[in-house]
Design a protein around this motif. Structure first.
Motif, PDB file in Angstrom:
ATOM      1  N   GLN A   1       2.988   1.413 -10.133  1.00  0.00           N
ATOM      2  CA  GLN A   1       3.201   0.038 -10.556  1.00  0.00           C
ATOM      3  C   GLN A   1       3.035  -0.913  -9.386  1.00  0.00           C
ATOM      4  O   GLN A   1       3.468  -0.625  -8.266  1.00  0.00           O
ATOM      5  CB  GLN A   1       4.595  -0.122 -11.155  1.00  0.00           C
ATOM      6  N   ILE A   2       2.402  -2.055  -9.650  1.00  0.00           N
ATOM      7  CA  ILE A   2       2.211  -3.066  -8.614  1.00  0.00           C
ATOM      8  C   ILE A   2       3.501  -3.873  -8.491  1.00  0.00           C
ATOM      9  O   ILE A   2       3.912  -4.530  -9.455  1.00  0.00           O
ATOM     10  CB  ILE A   2       1.030  -3.988  -8.956  1.00  0.00           C
ATOM     11  N   PRO A   3       4.160  -3.858  -7.335  1.00  0.00           N
ATOM     12  CA  PRO A   3       5.432  -4.584  -7.199  1.00  0.00           C
ATOM     13  C   PRO A   3       5.203  -6.084  -7.062  1.00  0.00           C
ATOM     14  O   PRO A   3       4.188  -6.533  -6.546  1.00  0.00           O
ATOM     15  CB  PRO A   3       6.026  -3.999  -5.922  1.00  0.00           C
TER      16      PRO A   3
ATOM     17  N   ILE B   1       0.822  -1.216   0.000  1.00  0.00           N
ATOM     18  CA  ILE B   1       0.000   0.000   0.000  1.00  0.00           C
ATOM     19  C   ILE B   1       0.857   1.266   0.000  1.00  0.00           C
ATOM     20  O   ILE B   1       0.323   2.368   0.152  1.00  0.00           O
ATOM     21  CB  ILE B   1      -0.980   0.030   1.195  1.00  0.00           C
ATOM     22  N   ALA B   2       2.162   1.129  -0.195  1.00  0.00           N
ATOM     23  CA  ALA B   2       3.041   2.303  -0.151  1.00  0.00           C
ATOM     24  C   ALA B   2       2.636   3.342  -1.196  1.00  0.00           C
ATOM     25  O   ALA B   2       2.629   4.549  -0.918  1.00  0.00           O
ATOM     26  CB  ALA B   2       4.496   1.883  -0.356  1.00  0.00           C
ATOM     27  N   GLY B   3       2.296   2.874  -2.413  1.00  0.00           N
ATOM     28  CA  GLY B   3       1.877   3.805  -3.456  1.00  0.00           C
ATOM     29  C   GLY B   3       0.602   4.541  -3.094  1.00  0.00           C
ATOM     30  O   GLY B   3       0.470   5.752  -3.347  1.00  0.00           O
ATOM     31  N   TRP B   4      -0.341   3.817  -2.502  1.00  0.00           N
ATOM     32  CA  TRP B   4      -1.596   4.446  -2.079  1.00  0.00           C
ATOM     33  C   TRP B   4      -1.336   5.462  -0.966  1.00  0.00           C
ATOM     34  O   TRP B   4      -1.907   6.558  -0.968  1.00  0.00           O
ATOM     35  CB  TRP B   4      -2.578   3.389  -1.590  1.00  0.00           C
TER      36      TRP B   4
ATOM     37  N   ALA C   1      10.157  -8.582  -5.260  1.00  0.00           N
ATOM     38  CA  ALA C   1      10.701  -7.229  -5.098  1.00  0.00           C
ATOM     39  C   ALA C   1      10.442  -6.703  -3.694  1.00  0.00           C
ATOM     40  O   ALA C   1      11.300  -6.024  -3.102  1.00  0.00           O
ATOM     41  CB  ALA C   1      10.087  -6.289  -6.135  1.00  0.00           C
ATOM     42  N   LEU C   2       9.277  -7.009  -3.129  1.00  0.00           N
ATOM     43  CA  LEU C   2       8.958  -6.580  -1.770  1.00  0.00           C
ATOM     44  C   LEU C   2       9.898  -7.238  -0.765  1.00  0.00           C
ATOM     45  O   LEU C   2      10.390  -6.590   0.164  1.00  0.00           O
ATOM     46  CB  LEU C   2       7.506  -6.933  -1.429  1.00  0.00           C
ATOM     47  N   ILE C   3      10.150  -8.538  -0.959  1.00  0.00           N
ATOM     48  CA  ILE C   3      11.020  -9.261  -0.038  1.00  0.00           C
ATOM     49  C   ILE C   3      12.450  -8.746  -0.118  1.00  0.00           C
ATOM     50  O   ILE C   3      13.084  -8.437   0.904  1.00  0.00           O
ATOM     51  CB  ILE C   3      10.988 -10.770  -0.335  1.00  0.00           C
TER      52      ILE C   3
ATOM     53  N   VAL D   1      -5.062  -2.648   7.012  1.00  0.00           N
ATOM     54  CA  VAL D   1      -3.822  -1.933   7.350  1.00  0.00           C
ATOM     55  C   VAL D   1      -3.873  -0.490   6.835  1.00  0.00           C
ATOM     56  O   VAL D   1      -3.427   0.439   7.514  1.00  0.00           O
ATOM     57  CB  VAL D   1      -2.599  -2.671   6.791  1.00  0.00           C
ATOM     58  N   LEU D   2      -4.411  -0.292   5.634  1.00  0.00           N
ATOM     59  CA  LEU D   2      -4.512   1.062   5.081  1.00  0.00           C
ATOM     60  C   LEU D   2      -5.393   1.937   5.967  1.00  0.00           C
ATOM     61  O   LEU D   2      -5.038   3.080   6.281  1.00  0.00           O
ATOM     62  CB  LEU D   2      -5.071   1.013   3.663  1.00  0.00           C
TER      63      LEU D   2
END
Length: 376
Positions: free
Chosen positions: A339-341, A207-210, A345-347, A247-248
């Motif tokens: 962009q949806i990671p 949710i970082a982009g949001w 990439a998150l790990i 979480v958001l």
């Protein structure tokens, strides 16, 4: 030595199957054969930044993770211990697979990972912590990626013993069967860690982009009084994304100092919370779409007053963009890159972090308050 291509750069040796007791011998044999195969004056560099323990409880999840490991170790080289509970060993109740990931450099070869799979039956799952402990590289940081669909504390001893080995724990609340219960138990456990471990939820990065977009567009200089005057938020999400939505909303509640006062399940696909802030009521509705990916699709913020409408509707347009829907908004339409990671990439991004994130932990506390008022 047989090798197989793993993308344009990364390759891995043919996995060496054997017993748990054969792991060290299999590693030595693979290293010896690898050195022989690339002999001729070339340098072999061993790149290893940390230990990565991965726990999953189905062979299907293990297969998915296996496809992601090359992308992870290409960015963050590590010794990878993939622990598979409820597995199906060929013989007995436990077995291992050992392989090496490597890539070619201008000056020679770089070994980016030693991968050790420990596959056990349900009856032998309690062996996994000791197997992991015996094959860690000393003096390197240890991360546990909890890839089970069970919330970490709800899994019992297997989780707590693996967590004791780690400096950092990464988990993912996507797909939890009971998000309210899982958020509550996990938040209590995170709070109990104090400053002893780094704990991270992949949903936070998803949710970082949001979070960035909401902060920019609803900034007081851009939309005066929007955040302080909010009266309702509607969120549409895909299947298995309720916990991420949770979480958001927890992040918003923590940053804006909302107090959760009520929560209800309106149907199998719709939840509602009620918050208060300075005598202002804020209603948040979360609706699950009948189909789609586990994503946030639409967020509608409404801060309208009697004679002054104020709304903004964000909508995911595709995997790369989020737009403002002009038909539902009182602000000009815009399109943002978002962009949806990938999970890998998150790990790999989180593996480089070694400190706790207070804003995330405050969001977790607010999420726990939301579960506490929820009426089942």
């Amino acid at each position: 030595m047989n090798t197989s291509a793993m993308g344009n750069k990364m390759r891995n040796t043919q996995p060496r199957r054997g017993s748990i007791a054969d792991i060290d011998a299999a590693l030595r044999s693979l290293w010896s054969e690898f050195h022989q195969d690339v002999s001729g004056g070339h340098t072999v560099m061993r790149a290893c930044m940390s230990n990565l323990i991965i726990y999953c409880d189905t062979k299907e999840e293990a297969a998915l993770i296996g496809k992601e490991i090359p992308a992870i170790v290409d960015i963050h080289p590590a010794r990878v211990l993939l622990l598979i509970g409820n597995g199906q060993p060929k013989k007995g109740n436990a077995e291992s697979n050992v392989s090496i990931y490597y890539t070619e450099l201008n000056s020679g070869w770089q070994v980016c990972a030693e991968r050790i799979d420990a596959i056990v039956t349900t009856e032998a799952v309690d062996r996994l912590p000791s197997i992991a402990r015996s094959h860690l590289i000393g003096d390197l940081p240890i991360t546990l990626w909890w890839a089970s669909r069970l919330p970490p504390p709800d899994a019992g001893d297997i989780f707590f013993q693996l967590a004791e080995l780690a400096n950092q724990i990464i988990y993912d609340n996507m797909g939890w069967a009971n998000p309210a219960k899982g958020v509550a138990s996990t938040t209590r456990w995170v709070a109990a860690q104090q400053d002893s471990k780094v704990v991270h939820n992949l949903a936070w990065r998803r949710i970082a982009g949001w979070r960035k977009l909401i902060g920019q567009v609803l900034d007081p200089q851009t939309a005066p009084d929007a955040l302080n005057s909010l009266n309702s938020i509607e969120i549409e999400h895909g299947p298995h994304a309720l916990a991420m939505t949770w979480v958001l909303v927890g992040w918003l509640a923590s940053r804006l100092q909302w107090k959760a006062v009520d929560g209800k399940r309106l149907s199998d696909s719709e939840l509602v919370w009620r918050f208060q802030h300075q005598q202002q009521d804020i209603k948040v509705v979360a609706k699950r779409r009948p189909e789609g990916e586990p994503l946030l699709y639409r967020l509608l913020f409404d801060w309208s007053r009697a004679e002054q409408p104020g709304r903004i509707c964000f909508e995911r347009l595709d995997h790369d963009r989020i737009g403002i829907d002009e038909t539902m908004s009182t602000v000009p339409p815009r399109v943002f890159s978002a962009q949806i990671p990938s999970r890998s990439a998150l790990i790999s991004a989180q593996l480089a972090h070694r400190s706790r994130e207070k804003i995330f932990e405050e969001a977790l506390k607010a999420s726990n308050s939301m579960s506490a008022v929820f009426q089942k």
